[in-house]
Design an enzyme around this catalytic site. Sequence first.
Site, short mmCIF file in Angstrom:
data_model
loop_
_atom_site.label_atom_id
_atom_site.label_comp_id
_atom_site.label_asym_id
_atom_site.label_seq_id
_atom_site.Cartn_x
_atom_site.Cartn_y
_atom_site.Cartn_z
N LYS A 278 0.84 -1.28 0.08
CA LYS A 278 -0.02 0.08 -0.07
C LYS A 278 0.88 1.22 0.22
CE LYS A 278 -3.99 -1.88 2.63
NZ LYS A 278 -5.01 -1.65 1.67
N ARG A 352 -10.33 -11.61 2.01
CA ARG A 352 -11.14 -12.68 1.32
C ARG A 352 -10.31 -13.86 1.48
NH1 ARG A 352 -11.61 -9.45 -4.29
NH2 ARG A 352 -11.06 -7.76 -2.73
N1 BES Z 1 -8.12 -3.74 4.42
C1 BES Z 1 -8.24 -3.29 3.03
C2 BES Z 1 -9.37 -2.67 2.77
C3 BES Z 1 -9.59 -1.26 3.68
C4 BES Z 1 -9.24 -0.03 3.03
C5 BES Z 1 -10.14 -1.27 5.08
C6 BES Z 1 -9.21 0.94 3.77
C7 BES Z 1 -10.23 -0.15 5.56
C8 BES Z 1 -9.78 1.04 5.12
C9 BES Z 1 -8.30 -4.58 2.23
O1 BES Z 1 -7.49 -5.64 2.58
C10 BES Z 1 -7.74 -4.04 0.86
O2 BES Z 1 -6.67 -3.83 0.74
N2 BES Z 1 -8.58 -4.27 -0.09
C11 BES Z 1 -8.50 -3.67 -1.45
C12 BES Z 1 -8.90 -4.65 -2.44
C13 BES Z 1 -8.30 -4.59 -3.97
C14 BES Z 1 -6.66 -4.93 -3.66
C15 BES Z 1 -8.96 -5.51 -4.72
C16 BES Z 1 -8.81 -2.14 -1.84
O3 BES Z 1 -10.04 -2.03 -1.17
O4 BES Z 1 -8.17 -1.56 -2.26
MN MN Z 2 -5.40 -5.28 2.10
#
Ligand code: BES
Ligand code: MN
Length: 501
Positions: A278, A352
Amino acid sequence: MSDAVKVGFVPFSAAPRGILVAFCDEALKFGPATAKVLGQAADLVKRAAAASQFKGKSGAALDILAPEGLKAARLIVIGTGKETAALKMNDFLKFGGVASGKLTPGNGAMTIMAELPGGAMTDDQVVALASGLRLRAYKFDRYKTRKKEGEEGGALRADVSLAVADVPAAKKAFAPAAHVVDGVIMARDLVNEPPNVLYPEAFAKRAVQLRQLGVNVEVLDVKAMQKLGMGALLGVGQGSARPSRTVIMRWNGGRRGEAPVAFVGKGVCFDTGGISIKPAGSMEDMKGDMGGAACVVGLMHALAARKARVNAVGAIGLVENMPDGNAQRPGDIVTSMSGQTIEIINTDAEGRLVLADVLWYVARKIKPRFMVDLATLTGAIMVALGTEHAGMFSNNDELAERLSTAGFETGEKVWRLPLGPEYDKLIDSQFADMKNTGGRHGGSITAAQFLQRFVDHTPWAHLDIAGTAMGAPKSDINQSWGSGYGVRLLDRLVADHYESK
Ligand code: BES
Ligand code: MN
Ligand code: ZN
């Protein structure tokens, strides 16, 4: 637990102590017991209201210092709005929050006249008021070494007395609700804890403490999970120096042999994104990526402590998603416990993968009546719903309907979004049974569609709580970063439909 107010009950006739809180409607009318306590000061309220444009609107507060004719150093009048008959439980939570928000270090006592202009509040209303008081006063300041004056151990300490018509009845009604508040506070604490303190094993240890309440807690270590074939969950955790855990909690308060209800939580103790790392901005928020698991632990606490007449299982998958020489790569193919294979496209779509194995474990080994999972799963759910509603996906209309109603009652709202076979092609993989991301469009839906492949035929609902579990704006009943979202919602779901009489 960072609990800051002590709530007690006294009769209307008791002499008020400390700050006095009274409720009035838009006609600035008080109930009879309140009017008696106020005496001549009722006139003072009229003058102060005119001077400060206070019109008795729901939740508005008029703060009068050194009120003439009263012993109290402060009189706080809270508006109930026009239609007091139309007030919902949620309004009383808010009133409690507003009153609680008026407590400042140094004035440690408060008396609240739990009376509407039309007469004494009902037990349910008093309970909501008392719950709101405690929820608002919660503060996470364990790591602040410089405490403010008047704050013992960092937390504001206050004694609040609710003046009610029937003290024993109010006490009896509040006892179970107080355990639910404890559960919310426990969930908030877990979400707020820093990730160097709350890693998978440390989280599992906190869950183990539920044994004190009679919960059966089983902790699966990496070896046990390997034996079960949980390759999807283990793949996420393999880049971390902290070993993964799955925790199964069982509360048997219902009929012997009756199939349990089940709750499943995403417990990513820290989500760096892994190799698909990230950006640095706000990455610290990813300590809250275990909000689903925190809710499940808080809920199990609530159910066990109030001795809910239900068989309930809580299951949480605890991992840390880190980039490392041993971390999983985009392109890797993992085999889940269900036998289905998954091609990893983006290691940041890890929640997931964790849930895939825990959902399958619960569906097959526990065979529950239904299961509800909670997960801070997608950023996309915040784009769709902001921080007001959690996203809800379900294969069962009755369960979805019941969750919607419980959301409305508790103020922990959910909004249903679609599932459908049309979305399946977005997660088809050219190398494996599926891939772990579906592209930019409908990101929350493809995530839910992925999860559905691991629920077997179990009635199931998925709550995407990325927008509601943490970082939501401060509210009348929560001033902390972690909200404890879901504990009150699911406790209500159980209480309304699944407890034996
Ligand atoms: N934990 C994150 C989602 C999230 C983002 C929760 C901001 C709370 C605040 C999750 O694991 C994630 O990174 N999701 C990605 C999925 C994508 C890579 C398909 C997302 O939402 O960008
Ligand atoms: Mn994630
Ligand atoms: Zn995540």
